[in-house]
Design a protein around this motif. Structure first.
Motif, PDB file in Angstrom:
ATOM      1  N   GLU A 199       0.822  -1.213   0.000  1.00 22.62           N
ATOM      2  CA  GLU A 199       0.000   0.000   0.000  1.00 22.62           C
ATOM      3  C   GLU A 199       0.853   1.259   0.000  1.00 22.62           C
ATOM      4  O   GLU A 199       0.519   2.244  -0.661  1.00 22.62           O
ATOM      5  CB  GLU A 199      -0.921  -0.003   1.219  1.00 22.62           C
ATOM      6  N   ALA A 200       1.955   1.235   0.761  1.00 17.26           N
ATOM      7  CA  ALA A 200       2.805   2.427   0.844  1.00 17.26           C
ATOM      8  C   ALA A 200       3.402   2.777  -0.515  1.00 17.26           C
ATOM      9  O   ALA A 200       3.606   3.958  -0.825  1.00 17.26           O
ATOM     10  CB  ALA A 200       3.914   2.208   1.869  1.00 17.26           C
ATOM     11  N   ALA A 201       3.682   1.762  -1.333  1.00 23.17           N
ATOM     12  CA  ALA A 201       4.215   2.008  -2.673  1.00 23.17           C
ATOM     13  C   ALA A 201       3.103   2.408  -3.639  1.00 23.17           C
ATOM     14  O   ALA A 201       3.282   3.284  -4.488  1.00 23.17           O
ATOM     15  CB  ALA A 201       4.933   0.768  -3.193  1.00 23.17           C
ATOM     16  N   ALA A 202       1.950   1.782  -3.501  1.00 20.77           N
ATOM     17  CA  ALA A 202       0.822   2.088  -4.381  1.00 20.77           C
ATOM     18  C   ALA A 202       0.353   3.526  -4.205  1.00 20.77           C
ATOM     19  O   ALA A 202      -0.218   4.123  -5.136  1.00 20.77           O
ATOM     20  CB  ALA A 202      -0.329   1.124  -4.107  1.00 20.77           C
ATOM     21  N   ALA A 203       0.599   4.101  -3.033  1.00 20.01           N
ATOM     22  CA  ALA A 203       0.146   5.467  -2.759  1.00 20.01           C
ATOM     23  C   ALA A 203       0.995   6.522  -3.452  1.00 20.01           C
ATOM     24  O   ALA A 203       0.602   7.695  -3.507  1.00 20.01           O
ATOM     25  CB  ALA A 203       0.149   5.712  -1.244  1.00 20.01           C
ATOM     26  N   ILE A 204       2.162   6.128  -3.990  1.00 19.12           N
ATOM     27  CA  ILE A 204       3.076   7.086  -4.628  1.00 19.12           C
ATOM     28  C   ILE A 204       3.147   6.801  -6.121  1.00 19.12           C
ATOM     29  O   ILE A 204       3.595   5.726  -6.537  1.00 19.12           O
ATOM     30  CB  ILE A 204       4.489   6.988  -4.010  1.00 19.12           C
ATOM     31  N   GLU A 205       2.701   7.756  -6.922  1.00 19.96           N
ATOM     32  CA  GLU A 205       2.699   7.579  -8.366  1.00 19.96           C
ATOM     33  C   GLU A 205       4.115   7.361  -8.901  1.00 19.96           C
ATOM     34  O   GLU A 205       5.028   8.115  -8.585  1.00 19.96           O
ATOM     35  CB  GLU A 205       2.088   8.815  -9.048  1.00 19.96           C
ATOM     36  N   GLY A 206       4.286   6.308  -9.684  1.00 24.90           N
ATOM     37  CA  GLY A 206       5.577   6.021 -10.301  1.00 24.90           C
ATOM     38  C   GLY A 206       6.497   5.145  -9.480  1.00 24.90           C
ATOM     39  O   GLY A 206       7.525   4.672  -9.987  1.00 24.90           O
ATOM     40  N   LEU A 207       6.154   4.892  -8.207  1.00 19.83           N
ATOM     41  CA  LEU A 207       7.075   4.118  -7.356  1.00 19.83           C
ATOM     42  C   LEU A 207       7.110   2.649  -7.757  1.00 19.83           C
ATOM     43  O   LEU A 207       8.169   2.008  -7.676  1.00 19.83           O
ATOM     44  CB  LEU A 207       6.699   4.264  -5.884  1.00 19.83           C
ATOM     45  N   ALA A 208       6.001   2.102  -8.200  1.00 22.09           N
ATOM     46  CA  ALA A 208       5.990   0.696  -8.626  1.00 22.09           C
ATOM     47  C   ALA A 208       6.974   0.489  -9.773  1.00 22.09           C
ATOM     48  O   ALA A 208       7.785  -0.452  -9.752  1.00 22.09           O
ATOM     49  CB  ALA A 208       4.589   0.275  -9.050  1.00 22.09           C
ATOM     50  N   GLU A 209       6.921   1.365 -10.766  1.00 19.62           N
ATOM     51  CA  GLU A 209       7.847   1.264 -11.889  1.00 19.62           C
ATOM     52  C   GLU A 209       9.288   1.441 -11.423  1.00 19.62           C
ATOM     53  O   GLU A 209      10.204   0.762 -11.913  1.00 19.62           O
ATOM     54  CB  GLU A 209       7.498   2.313 -12.944  1.00 19.62           C
ATOM     55  N   ASN A 210       9.496   2.347 -10.465  1.00 19.16           N
ATOM     56  CA  ASN A 210      10.842   2.574  -9.967  1.00 19.16           C
ATOM     57  C   ASN A 210      11.380   1.348  -9.250  1.00 19.16           C
ATOM     58  O   ASN A 210      12.562   0.999  -9.386  1.00 19.16           O
ATOM     59  CB  ASN A 210      10.855   3.782  -9.020  1.00 19.16           C
ATOM     60  N   LEU A 211      10.535   0.684  -8.496  1.00 22.53           N
ATOM     61  CA  LEU A 211      10.948  -0.548  -7.818  1.00 22.53           C
ATOM     62  C   LEU A 211      11.318  -1.620  -8.835  1.00 22.53           C
ATOM     63  O   LEU A 211      12.277  -2.377  -8.635  1.00 22.53           O
ATOM     64  CB  LEU A 211       9.840  -1.048  -6.891  1.00 22.53           C
ATOM     65  N   ARG A 212      10.569  -1.708  -9.926  1.00 22.21           N
ATOM     66  CA  ARG A 212      10.904  -2.656 -10.990  1.00 22.21           C
ATOM     67  C   ARG A 212      12.286  -2.328 -11.567  1.00 22.21           C
ATOM     68  O   ARG A 212      13.094  -3.218 -11.830  1.00 22.21           O
ATOM     69  CB  ARG A 212       9.859  -2.590 -12.099  1.00 22.21           C
ATOM     70  N   THR A 213      12.527  -1.039 -11.776  1.00 20.00           N
ATOM     71  CA  THR A 213      13.829  -0.616 -12.315  1.00 20.00           C
ATOM     72  C   THR A 213      14.950  -0.957 -11.344  1.00 20.00           C
ATOM     73  O   THR A 213      16.032  -1.427 -11.750  1.00 20.00           O
ATOM     74  CB  THR A 213      13.820   0.900 -12.597  1.00 20.00           C
ATOM     75  N   GLN A 214      14.724  -0.729 -10.044  1.00 23.35           N
ATOM     76  CA  GLN A 214      15.733  -1.091  -9.041  1.00 23.35           C
ATOM     77  C   GLN A 214      16.006  -2.592  -9.058  1.00 23.35           C
ATOM     78  O   GLN A 214      17.159  -3.028  -9.000  1.00 23.35           O
ATOM     79  CB  GLN A 214      15.266  -0.661  -7.642  1.00 23.35           C
ATOM     80  N   ASP A 215      14.940  -3.368  -9.142  1.00 19.79           N
ATOM     81  CA  ASP A 215      15.085  -4.826  -9.158  1.00 19.79           C
ATOM     82  C   ASP A 215      15.874  -5.287 -10.377  1.00 19.79           C
ATOM     83  O   ASP A 215      16.782  -6.125 -10.275  1.00 19.79           O
ATOM     84  CB  ASP A 215      13.694  -5.469  -9.145  1.00 19.79           C
ATOM     85  N   GLN A 216      15.543  -4.737 -11.553  1.00 20.61           N
ATOM     86  CA  GLN A 216      16.245  -5.113 -12.776  1.00 20.61           C
ATOM     87  C   GLN A 216      17.724  -4.764 -12.693  1.00 20.61           C
ATOM     88  O   GLN A 216      18.592  -5.556 -13.097  1.00 20.61           O
ATOM     89  CB  GLN A 216      15.589  -4.421 -13.967  1.00 20.61           C
ATOM     90  N   ALA A 217      18.021  -3.579 -12.169  1.00 17.15           N
ATOM     91  CA  ALA A 217      19.417  -3.162 -12.033  1.00 17.15           C
ATOM     92  C   ALA A 217      20.162  -4.065 -11.059  1.00 17.15           C
ATOM     93  O   ALA A 217      21.304  -4.474 -11.313  1.00 17.15           O
ATOM     94  CB  ALA A 217      19.485  -1.708 -11.564  1.00 17.15           C
ATOM     95  N   ALA A 218      19.509  -4.399  -9.945  1.00 13.89           N
ATOM     96  CA  ALA A 218      20.149  -5.260  -8.948  1.00 13.89           C
ATOM     97  C   ALA A 218      20.440  -6.642  -9.513  1.00 13.89           C
ATOM     98  O   ALA A 218      21.508  -7.221  -9.260  1.00 13.89           O
ATOM     99  CB  ALA A 218      19.266  -5.367  -7.705  1.00 13.89           C
ATOM    100  N   GLN A 219      19.499  -7.187 -10.287  1.00 13.86           N
ATOM    101  CA  GLN A 219      19.705  -8.510 -10.885  1.00 13.86           C
ATOM    102  C   GLN A 219      20.886  -8.498 -11.851  1.00 13.86           C
ATOM    103  O   GLN A 219      21.682  -9.452 -11.896  1.00 13.86           O
ATOM    104  CB  GLN A 219      18.429  -8.962 -11.596  1.00 13.86           C
ATOM    105  N   LYS A 220      21.018  -7.423 -12.625  1.00 12.41           N
ATOM    106  CA  LYS A 220      22.159  -7.312 -13.548  1.00 12.41           C
ATOM    107  C   LYS A 220      23.474  -7.208 -12.777  1.00 12.41           C
ATOM    108  O   LYS A 220      24.472  -7.848 -13.139  1.00 12.41           O
ATOM    109  CB  LYS A 220      21.982  -6.088 -14.443  1.00 12.41           C
ATOM    110  N   MET A 221      23.487  -6.394 -11.722  1.00  8.19           N
ATOM    111  CA  MET A 221      24.698  -6.239 -10.920  1.00  8.19           C
ATOM    112  C   MET A 221      25.058  -7.545 -10.229  1.00  8.19           C
ATOM    113  O   MET A 221      26.230  -7.915 -10.154  1.00  8.19           O
ATOM    114  CB  MET A 221      24.494  -5.121  -9.900  1.00  8.19           C
TER     115      MET A 221
END
Length: 507
Positions: A199-221
């Motif tokens: 819920e805390a992430a859903a309340a902030i516009e764009g945060l879900a996409e940002n979390l996906r980007t963080q996850d993708q970057a972490a997996q590559k690293m």
């Protein structure tokens, strides 16, 4: 007091029995290991005078409060040390920003609060009680990167390419604001498709996409690090679960995908920090894991699983073995991980000076590694921040050579002491849980074998104890059958005897 009141009082005392026992054991263990369970009167007086978080003042701190910063930590974490955010780049790269609480801005070197932190060097987390390195008024409030609060931070900015390699980096001071306080388990469940967006992430516009980007970057690293020999461990960690202050079970805590985001970002940030200090001709406090102590036994363990490792330590080869072992037997992989970790030996802090090269971190497959991302709970990180801020401002090195060398040794010793306190209280909690099961038999794995004794961990519940009988001829990694002989809650002793007729090697 009436008889009924006395009975109620006795019941209340019984309800609190386990937690009270463990708190007493924890306080005693802290003192026995040379750690301070309480803050001094001088520290408390200093604390009373601190009424607000540090502000930027006239410092050249960037205003980054508008970014989609979030914290990801344990469900019950209150001492928030870092925030993260990611920005996709047109060329396929990713810009990562890690904001770390500027604890030094409020905890001044030489103060009574700093003296306590310098003595203990770390927060101590036990099943009964947390002994924070800094007073909770600071670590969970005024110096914590709390939700929707303006906070000073040191920002480590990293640009990675599409393959996870580091392209560039920068370090600077900034003012940040936590937009969402998130937890590992719920974020991991969402990333894996097993749960809703928190819920805390859903309340902030764009945060879900940002979390996906963080996850993708972490997996590559992560993939890049492991290609170069970083080791893939998966150990079992436990914590006591209480009902009305009585222990009812031990909960296993495993790794998950959200933890990987933070781990990979922090490894990268710590490497950038170490290299930045070196580029400024500044010393640094490095975290190192030297060449494994018992590589020959690691080779034997691999051979028992029909895998050949080279005679000389090789992190890449060891990682390939671990990957295969996990694929072959994922349920037993935590046991193998524990075996290899025990055989590798402990990490330590060392001081590195311009012109010198400190040992690297064998388990992470990195050469440059300093602790800098948890200054609310680790003193080496606070030391690193003071070095960083001096380097950023063009100031003098705040530590003399002998002082930094002494601090490195002290931090290593106190971290070891803290680990022993945590293990003791954990063992006392386990002894409380098992004290009614004397005589029962369990499957176990040997986790330690030395002149001072042989240790085993049973699988259910995941508890470690000493093998008092039948230890001859067994070694780390052997699977055996044991019987519970006795428990000693006060000393955290859990004693077993071997009941199987022969040792079963990993295979």
């Amino acid at each position: 007091m009436s008889r009924q009141q006395e009975k109620i009082k006795q019941m209340e005392n019984k309800d609190r029995r386990h937690r009270i026992i463990l708190k007493r054991i924890a306080h005693r263990a802290m003192l026995e290991k040379g750690l301070l369970p309480e803050f001094s009167k001088e520290a408390e007086e200093e604390l009373a005078a601190i009424t607000a978080p540090a502000t930027a003042g006239n410092d050249q701190a960037r205003d980054l409060r508008d970014l989609l910063w979030c914290s990801i930590d344990n469900d019950d974490s209150r001492d928030l040390d870092q925030l993260t955010v990611a920005v996709k780049m047109p060329d396929g790269g990713t810009r990562l920003l890690i904001a770390v609480a500027d604890v030094d801005a409020i905890v001044r070197s030489g103060s009574a609060i700093d003296a306590h932190a310098k003595h203990n060097t770390t927060s101590v987390y036990t099943d009964a009680e947390i002994f924070p390195m800094l007073p909770e008024k600071l670590s969970t409030d005024l110096s914590s990167l709390n939700f929707h609060e303006d906070r000073l931070a040191i920002v480590i900015e990293i640009v990675i390419s599409g393959d996870g390699t580091l392209r560039s980096s920068d370090i600077y001071r900034a003012v940040v604001m936590n937009k969402a306080k998130l937890a590992y388990n719920s974020v991991a469940a969402w990333l894996n498709g097993d749960g809703p967006l928190p819920e805390a992430a859903a309340a902030i516009e764009g945060l879900a996409e940002n979390l996906r980007t963080q996850d993708q970057a972490a997996q590559k690293m992560k993939a890049y690090r492991h290609e170069h020999g970083a080791l893939n461990f998966e150990t079992i960690q436990t914590r006591a679960l209480f009902d009305d202050d009585e222990i009812r079970d031990l909960e296993e805590r495993g790794r998950n995908r959200a933890m990987d985001i933070i781990e990979d970002f922090m490894v990268a940030a710590n490497g950038v920090t170490a290299r930045y200090l070196a580029s400024k001709k500044f010393p640094s406090l490095r975290r190192v894991v030297r060449i494994p102590k018992r590589w020959e036994r690691i080779v034997e363990v691999a051979a028992e699983l029909n895998y050949s490792l080279p005679a000389r330590p090789d992190s890449k080869a060891l990682e390939q073995f671990l990957l295969k072992a996990k694929a072959d037997d994922p349920l037993r992989f935590p046991d193998l991980s524990l075996t290899i970790i025990k055989l590798m030996g402990n990490g330590e802090y060392v001081a590195e000076f311009p012109g010198q090269i400190a040992p690297g971190h064998f388990g992470l497959a990195v050469k440059d590694y300093s602790h800098s991302t948890a200054p609310n709970r680790r003193y080496p990180d606070l030391i690193t921040h003071r070095l960083l801020k001096a380097a950023l401002s063009g100031g003098d090195v705040p530590y003399q050579k002998e002082e930094l060398e002494s601090l490195a040794q002290h931090c290593t010793e106190q971290e070891d002491a803290a680990n022993k306190v945590e293990r003791l209280v954990g063992k006392s909690a386990a002894a409380l849980l098992l004290e009614s099961r004397i005589g029962e038999k369990f499957d176990a794995i040997v986790t330690g074998a030395a002149d001072k004794g042989t240790w085993v961990r049973i699988f259910h519940p995941p508890v470690e104890g000493k093998l008092m009988e039948g230890f001859k001829g067994v070694d780390v990694g052997d699977k055996i059958r044991v019987q519970l002989l006795r428990t000693d809650v006060d000393r955290g002793f859990i004693d077993f005897r071997r009941v199987s007729s022969g040792r079963e090697r990993n295979r």
